[in-house]
Scaffold this motif. Structure first.
Motif, PDB file in Angstrom:
ATOM      1  N   UNK A  10       0.863  -1.184   0.000  1.00 24.35           N
ATOM      2  CA  UNK A  10       0.000   0.000   0.000  1.00 24.35           C
ATOM      3  C   UNK A  10       0.898   1.232   0.000  1.00 24.35           C
ATOM      4  N   UNK A  11       0.320   2.420   0.018  1.00 19.86           N
ATOM      5  CA  UNK A  11       1.099   3.660  -0.060  1.00 19.86           C
ATOM      6  C   UNK A  11       1.640   4.124   1.288  1.00 19.86           C
ATOM      7  N   UNK A  12       1.215   3.505   2.364  1.00 14.72           N
ATOM      8  CA  UNK A  12       1.636   3.977   3.689  1.00 14.72           C
ATOM      9  C   UNK A  12       3.147   3.915   3.851  1.00 14.72           C
ATOM     10  N   UNK A  13       3.748   2.818   3.461  1.00 13.45           N
ATOM     11  CA  UNK A  13       5.205   2.689   3.567  1.00 13.45           C
ATOM     12  C   UNK A  13       5.936   3.769   2.788  1.00 13.45           C
ATOM     13  N   UNK A  14       5.442   4.089   1.609  1.00 13.80           N
ATOM     14  CA  UNK A  14       6.054   5.146   0.793  1.00 13.80           C
ATOM     15  C   UNK A  14       5.975   6.496   1.507  1.00 13.80           C
ATOM     16  N   UNK A  15       4.817   6.788   2.090  1.00 15.07           N
ATOM     17  CA  UNK A  15       4.640   8.047   2.825  1.00 15.07           C
ATOM     18  C   UNK A  15       5.608   8.098   4.009  1.00 15.07           C
ATOM     19  N   UNK A  16       5.681   7.010   4.769  1.00 20.49           N
ATOM     20  CA  UNK A  16       6.555   6.971   5.945  1.00 20.49           C
ATOM     21  C   UNK A  16       8.024   7.086   5.540  1.00 20.49           C
ATOM     22  N   UNK A  17       8.448   6.351   4.534  1.00 23.39           N
ATOM     23  CA  UNK A  17       9.849   6.420   4.102  1.00 23.39           C
ATOM     24  C   UNK A  17      10.218   7.824   3.641  1.00 23.39           C
ATOM     25  N   UNK A  18       9.318   8.463   2.895  1.00 25.15           N
ATOM     26  CA  UNK A  18       9.604   9.825   2.443  1.00 25.15           C
ATOM     27  C   UNK A  18       9.704  10.763   3.646  1.00 25.15           C
ATOM     28  N   UNK A  19       8.747  10.642   4.565  1.00 27.23           N
ATOM     29  CA  UNK A  19       8.770  11.480   5.764  1.00 27.23           C
ATOM     30  C   UNK A  19      10.032  11.269   6.590  1.00 27.23           C
ATOM     31  N   UNK A  20      10.426  10.018   6.757  1.00 27.12           N
ATOM     32  CA  UNK A  20      11.650   9.715   7.504  1.00 27.12           C
ATOM     33  C   UNK A  20      12.870  10.323   6.831  1.00 27.12           C
ATOM     34  N   UNK A  21      12.890  10.349   5.504  1.00 28.35           N
ATOM     35  CA  UNK A  21      14.031  10.949   4.793  1.00 28.35           C
ATOM     36  C   UNK A  21      14.123  12.453   5.046  1.00 28.35           C
ATOM     37  N   UNK A  22      13.008  13.049   5.456  1.00 25.92           N
ATOM     38  CA  UNK A  22      12.979  14.481   5.777  1.00 25.92           C
ATOM     39  C   UNK A  22      13.222  14.742   7.266  1.00 25.92           C
ATOM     40  N   UNK A  23      13.247  13.674   8.067  1.00 25.28           N
ATOM     41  CA  UNK A  23      13.487  13.825   9.496  1.00 25.28           C
ATOM     42  C   UNK A  23      12.280  13.583  10.391  1.00 25.28           C
ATOM     43  N   UNK A  24      11.150  13.229   9.807  1.00 26.98           N
ATOM     44  CA  UNK A  24       9.960  12.933  10.614  1.00 26.98           C
ATOM     45  C   UNK A  24      10.202  11.666  11.425  1.00 26.98           C
ATOM     46  N   UNK A  25       9.623  11.644  12.642  1.00 28.93           N
ATOM     47  CA  UNK A  25       9.774  10.484  13.516  1.00 28.93           C
ATOM     48  C   UNK A  25       8.438   9.939  14.005  1.00 28.93           C
ATOM     49  N   UNK A  26       7.383  10.747  13.899  1.00 23.35           N
ATOM     50  CA  UNK A  26       6.100  10.371  14.490  1.00 23.35           C
ATOM     51  C   UNK A  26       5.049  10.089  13.418  1.00 23.35           C
ATOM     52  N   UNK A  27       4.779   8.818  13.221  1.00 26.89           N
ATOM     53  CA  UNK A  27       3.764   8.376  12.275  1.00 26.89           C
ATOM     54  C   UNK A  27       2.773   7.509  13.041  1.00 26.89           C
ATOM     55  N   UNK A  28       1.509   7.808  12.883  1.00 25.23           N
ATOM     56  CA  UNK A  28       0.471   7.059  13.585  1.00 25.23           C
ATOM     57  C   UNK A  28      -0.562   6.583  12.568  1.00 25.23           C
ATOM     58  N   UNK A  29      -0.651   5.280  12.403  1.00 25.42           N
ATOM     59  CA  UNK A  29      -1.637   4.689  11.499  1.00 25.42           C
ATOM     60  C   UNK A  29      -2.809   4.299  12.383  1.00 25.42           C
ATOM     61  N   UNK A  30      -3.844   5.097  12.319  1.00 27.25           N
ATOM     62  CA  UNK A  30      -4.927   5.011  13.309  1.00 27.25           C
ATOM     63  C   UNK A  30      -6.250   4.541  12.710  1.00 27.25           C
ATOM     64  N   UNK A  31      -7.041   3.840  13.546  1.00 33.17           N
ATOM     65  CA  UNK A  31      -8.356   3.386  13.091  1.00 33.17           C
ATOM     66  C   UNK A  31      -9.419   4.474  13.131  1.00 33.17           C
ATOM     67  N   UNK A  32      -9.157   5.581  13.802  1.00 36.68           N
ATOM     68  CA  UNK A  32     -10.157   6.643  13.852  1.00 36.68           C
ATOM     69  C   UNK A  32      -9.785   7.733  14.833  1.00 36.68           C
ATOM     70  N   UNK A  33     -10.720   8.668  14.982  1.00 39.38           N
ATOM     71  CA  UNK A  33     -10.491   9.857  15.793  1.00 39.38           C
ATOM     72  C   UNK A  33     -10.241   9.599  17.266  1.00 39.38           C
ATOM     73  N   UNK A  34     -10.796   8.521  17.820  1.00 40.20           N
ATOM     74  CA  UNK A  34     -10.623   8.296  19.259  1.00 40.20           C
ATOM     75  C   UNK A  34      -9.156   8.013  19.609  1.00 40.20           C
ATOM     76  N   UNK A  35      -8.451   7.287  18.758  1.00 43.21           N
ATOM     77  CA  UNK A  35      -7.031   7.037  19.022  1.00 43.21           C
ATOM     78  C   UNK A  35      -6.214   8.310  18.797  1.00 43.21           C
ATOM     79  N   UNK A  36      -6.599   9.114  17.824  1.00 45.41           N
ATOM     80  CA  UNK A  36      -5.919  10.397  17.600  1.00 45.41           C
ATOM     81  C   UNK A  36      -6.036  11.239  18.869  1.00 45.41           C
ATOM     82  N   UNK A  37      -7.234  11.295  19.447  1.00 46.79           N
ATOM     83  CA  UNK A  37      -7.445  12.074  20.678  1.00 46.79           C
ATOM     84  C   UNK A  37      -6.553  11.557  21.805  1.00 46.79           C
ATOM     85  N   UNK A  38      -6.452  10.240  21.948  1.00 50.48           N
ATOM     86  CA  UNK A  38      -5.606   9.646  22.991  1.00 50.48           C
ATOM     87  C   UNK A  38      -4.148  10.055  22.797  1.00 50.48           C
TER      88      UNK A  38
END
Length: 183
Positions: free
Chosen positions: A90-118
């Motif tokens: 899927x495209x998630x790995x591509x997004x994460x790899x690109x972000x990591x190449x820019x220095x991003x460290x925090x990626x959250x693959x979430x099932x919905x808003x309740x986990x985002x809130x947590x």
């Protein structure tokens, strides 16, 4: 979209909350279904510069689980959502790899808003999250944008191109453009 936002601004409409946008749309006889889309686009414009100033390591990227190829996904579920194995199904790995190449460290693959809130409840007070990118359907983006603006956390939303709870699609190039803002 730009025409409708300009029309709302020209009549002096309050566009600070989702409910205010909904009311304003009804006043100018526009489709209230556009509320979340307009609200997110206004927030994207308003917070773009603030987001660009946030250090990349303090930016969180929220990715919906519906982008996963659920039949072939190798990710494992953890306290903060799915952990991508970068299996290229899927495209998630591509997004994460690109972000990591820019220095991003925090990626959250979430099932919905309740986990985002947590996650936000735990990490914002500690200063671990000072900016966010959300990838989701318009209603989820609008809800999260509203909550984060109350916390003074700039968020940029990237809408899904095809919605639903499985096999959704996002414009990966648009995600990459947002990831590199301010870098």
């Amino acid at each position: 979209m730009e025409r409708i936002i300009a029309k709302l601004a020209s009549v002096g409409a309050d566009l600070s909350t989702r409910s205010a946008v909904r009311i304003a749309l009804s006043i100018i006889s526009e489709d209230e279904e556009l509320t979340d889309q307009i609200y997110v686009e206004i927030k994207n414009k308003a917070y773009r510069d603030d987001f660009a100033k946030v250090p990349v390591e303090k930016r969180a990227v929220f990715i919906p689980q519906c982008l996963r190829n659920i039949k072939e996904c190798e990710a494992e579920f953890s306290e903060y959502g799915w952990v991508c194995k970068k299996c290229e199904k899927c495209v998630i790995g591509e997004i994460i790899e690109y972000g990591e190449s820019l220095g991003y460290r925090q990626f959250y693959i979430v099932p919905g808003g309740s986990l985002v809130k947590k996650i936000l409840k735990e990490k914002v007070p500690k200063g671990e999250i000072q900016g966010a990118i959300g990838i989701a359907c318009w209603p989820e983006l609008a809800e999260t944008a509203e909550k984060l603006s109350m916390l003074k956390i700039p968020m940029l939303g990237v809408p899904l191109l095809r919605v639903g709870c499985i096999n959704t699609i996002v414009d990966v190039e648009r995600v990459k453009e947002v990831l590199k803002l301010g870098l």
